[in-house]
Design a protein around this motif. Structure first.
Motif, PDB file in Angstrom:
ATOM      1  N   ALA A 182       0.811  -1.217   0.000  1.00 26.07           N
ATOM      2  CA  ALA A 182       0.000   0.000   0.000  1.00 26.07           C
ATOM      3  C   ALA A 182       0.843   1.265   0.000  1.00 26.07           C
ATOM      4  CB  ALA A 182      -0.944  -0.013   1.197  1.00 26.07           C
ATOM      5  N   ALA A 183       1.870   1.270   0.818  1.00 22.14           N
ATOM      6  CA  ALA A 183       2.684   2.482   0.975  1.00 22.14           C
ATOM      7  C   ALA A 183       4.032   2.297   0.291  1.00 22.14           C
ATOM      8  CB  ALA A 183       2.894   2.779   2.462  1.00 22.14           C
ATOM      9  N   PRO A 184       4.397   3.242  -0.599  1.00 24.04           N
ATOM     10  CA  PRO A 184       3.688   4.476  -0.930  1.00 24.04           C
ATOM     11  C   PRO A 184       2.856   4.402  -2.202  1.00 24.04           C
ATOM     12  CG  PRO A 184       5.892   4.633  -1.789  1.00 24.04           C
ATOM     13  CD  PRO A 184       5.775   3.257  -1.162  1.00 24.04           C
ATOM     14  N   ALA A 215      -0.433  10.212   4.989  1.00 21.55           N
ATOM     15  CA  ALA A 215      -0.378   9.596   3.670  1.00 21.55           C
ATOM     16  C   ALA A 215      -1.076   8.234   3.679  1.00 21.55           C
ATOM     17  CB  ALA A 215       1.074   9.450   3.227  1.00 21.55           C
ATOM     18  N   LEU A 216      -0.878   7.468   4.743  1.00 22.66           N
ATOM     19  CA  LEU A 216      -1.523   6.163   4.843  1.00 22.66           C
ATOM     20  C   LEU A 216      -3.039   6.320   4.912  1.00 22.66           C
ATOM     21  CD1 LEU A 216      -0.952   3.135   5.009  1.00 22.66           C
ATOM     22  CD2 LEU A 216      -0.805   3.366   7.503  1.00 22.66           C
ATOM     23  N   ARG A 217      -3.482   7.367   5.570  1.00 24.68           N
ATOM     24  CA  ARG A 217      -4.925   7.625   5.643  1.00 24.68           C
ATOM     25  C   ARG A 217      -5.486   7.897   4.241  1.00 24.68           C
ATOM     26  NH1 ARG A 217      -8.215   9.310  10.018  1.00 24.68           N
ATOM     27  NH2 ARG A 217     -10.171  10.319   9.376  1.00 24.68           N
ATOM     28  N   ARG A 218      -4.756   8.680   3.431  1.00 27.94           N
ATOM     29  CA  ARG A 218      -5.206   8.960   2.069  1.00 27.94           C
ATOM     30  C   ARG A 218      -5.238   7.682   1.234  1.00 27.94           C
ATOM     31  NH1 ARG A 218      -1.589  13.331   2.646  1.00 27.94           N
ATOM     32  NH2 ARG A 218      -0.125  12.424   1.145  1.00 27.94           N
ATOM     33  N   ILE A 219      -4.247   6.824   1.439  1.00 27.07           N
ATOM     34  CA  ILE A 219      -4.218   5.553   0.720  1.00 27.07           C
ATOM     35  C   ILE A 219      -5.446   4.717   1.069  1.00 27.07           C
ATOM     36  CG2 ILE A 219      -3.011   3.335   0.566  1.00 27.07           C
ATOM     37  CD1 ILE A 219      -0.375   4.990   0.900  1.00 27.07           C
ATOM     38  N   VAL A 255      -8.215  -2.133   2.261  1.00 24.69           N
ATOM     39  CA  VAL A 255      -6.834  -2.271   2.715  1.00 24.69           C
ATOM     40  C   VAL A 255      -6.729  -3.627   3.388  1.00 24.69           C
ATOM     41  CG1 VAL A 255      -5.074  -1.436   4.312  1.00 24.69           C
ATOM     42  CG2 VAL A 255      -6.433   0.200   2.992  1.00 24.69           C
ATOM     43  N   THR A 256      -5.783  -4.435   2.953  1.00 25.88           N
ATOM     44  CA  THR A 256      -5.633  -5.769   3.538  1.00 25.88           C
ATOM     45  C   THR A 256      -4.444  -5.796   4.494  1.00 25.88           C
ATOM     46  OG1 THR A 256      -4.133  -6.708   1.870  1.00 25.88           O
ATOM     47  CG2 THR A 256      -6.512  -6.757   1.397  1.00 25.88           C
TER      48      THR A 256
END
Length: 372
Positions: free
Chosen positions: A87-89, A125-129, A136-137
């Motif tokens: 997921a990130a980034p 940024a993780l929140r936006r993802i 999100v897994t």
């Protein structure tokens, strides 16, 4: 319903996430992969039954250029499902790919997103993802607990667990361990195997520190460290310092396809992984532990992050304090000196993996999430 997989974690680069993403591709009916450049990638990609498009860089980032390229690939391959291998980034591409026509977006998290969740800026940024993805897994219950506070309430409700699977047809008792023992001159001696990159988090140094205690009880025991990594020199020096260099064998890097016989060569599998850097570097899961269980091996695993999900303590193996070499050594000795116990743990481990950790189950979850 073509799925575009956008990832940095893909073979021939070696690692648990790379194996995870690659194996999931086999569970999808129509897939194309967009990933980074890697040494040996041309020969590797030629063996695959689906197209792989390599970026010109060795690290794919969510830049405007790479996002445009991902959009181009969506159109070229008529792909309307997106899977971010991590997921990130790269999940930051999500909004742009949604505007380009993505109907479903799944962003996989592993271990490194847990520190994103705790660092200002990265947390946002993780929140936006999470908000850009349909799901999100997470690979373990521990990872889910760490990541959830950084996500919006809606993204938390859409979280799902997606774990790696184990191919119990490749990892099984008798899958080549005897040949490995013969080749390495380990016939007739007790062998403890650790399969992992040689980095501090995996705990090979703890095994070496524990080995004098192991040799006191089992003088002919050997430690087989399978894999390459930046800590090779440090570990070799540590083995000399502790007086156990003759009892420790380093294989160097081994291709993923050739790993099963090395696991099968073990009497006991041990990986006392640990959490480092003030909690920012945990073990997210540790699929190799489950592969060892599939091969019928009793396991000794460090209590770090999601590693506890890979062992049923006292039933398939043992969780240990990875910062306590004496405790690790005592567990290893107990298993090496009690064949009946380790064989019972190994048999229970294989039964558990076959029942609950198959790739078909992981593929079923992913296909549901992507609606394919």
């Amino acid at each position: 319903m073509t799925v575009l997989v956008v990832t940095n974690d893909f073979p021939p680069r070696q690692g648990g996430i790379e194996t995870f993403v690659r194996s999931l591709c086999d569970e999808l009916p129509d897939v194309v992969v967009y990933t980074s450049r890697e040494a040996g990638d041309v020969a590797y990609d030629a063996t695959l039954p689906f197209p792989v498009i390599r970026d010109r860089t060795s690290m794919l980032l969510p830049t405007a250029r790479s996002t445009r390229r991902a959009v181009q690939l969506m159109r070229e391959y008529d792909a309307d499902r997106i899977l971010f291998g991590a997921a990130a980034p790269l999940g930051l591409m999500g909004p742009a790919l949604r505007r380009a026509g993505a109907r479903r977006i799944v962003a996989m998290t592993h271990g490194h997103e847990t520190w994103w969740a705790g660092v200002p800026g990265a947390r946002q940024a993780l929140r936006r993802i999470g908000d850009a993805a349909d799901t999100v897994t997470t690979v373990s219950s521990w990872c889910a607990e760490q990541i959830a506070p950084a996500l919006s309430p809606g993204a938390v409700q859409r979280m799902r667990r997606l774990t790696p699977g184990v191919d119990s047809g490749r990892f099984h008792p008798g899958c080549g361990g005897q040949q490995i023992r013969q080749g390495l001159g380990l016939e007739g001696v007790p062998v403890v195997v650790c399969v992992s990159r040689l980095i501090r988090r995996k705990g090979q140094d703890t095994l070496i520190r524990a080995w004098p205690r192991v040799l006191q009880a089992v003088p002919d025991a050997r430690l087989l460290l399978v894999g390459g990594g930046p800590d090779r020199g440090y570990l070799e020096e540590l083995a000399v310092r502790y007086g156990v260099a003759d009892a420790v064998e380093f294989t160097g890097p081994v291709p993923w396809a050739e790993i099963p016989p090395y696991v099968d060569a073990a009497d006991v599998f041990a990986m006392p992984c640990r959490t480092r850097r003030f909690g920012l570097e945990p073990e997210a899961l540790g699929i190799v532990t489950l592969e060892a269980s599939a091969a019928g091996k009793a396991v000794v695993v460090g209590d770090s992050g999601g590693a506890a999900d890979t062992v049923r303590h006292g039933t398939t193996g043992y969780l240990v304090d990875p910062y306590n070499p004496a405790a690790v050594g005592a567990r290893v000795v107990g298993l090496l000196t009690n064949r009946q116990d380790r064989e019972a743990l190994g048999a229970a481990g294989r039964q558990w993996v076959e029942a609950e950790w198959g790739w078909s189950r992981s593929g079923e979850v992913l296909r549901e999430l992507l609606d394919v």
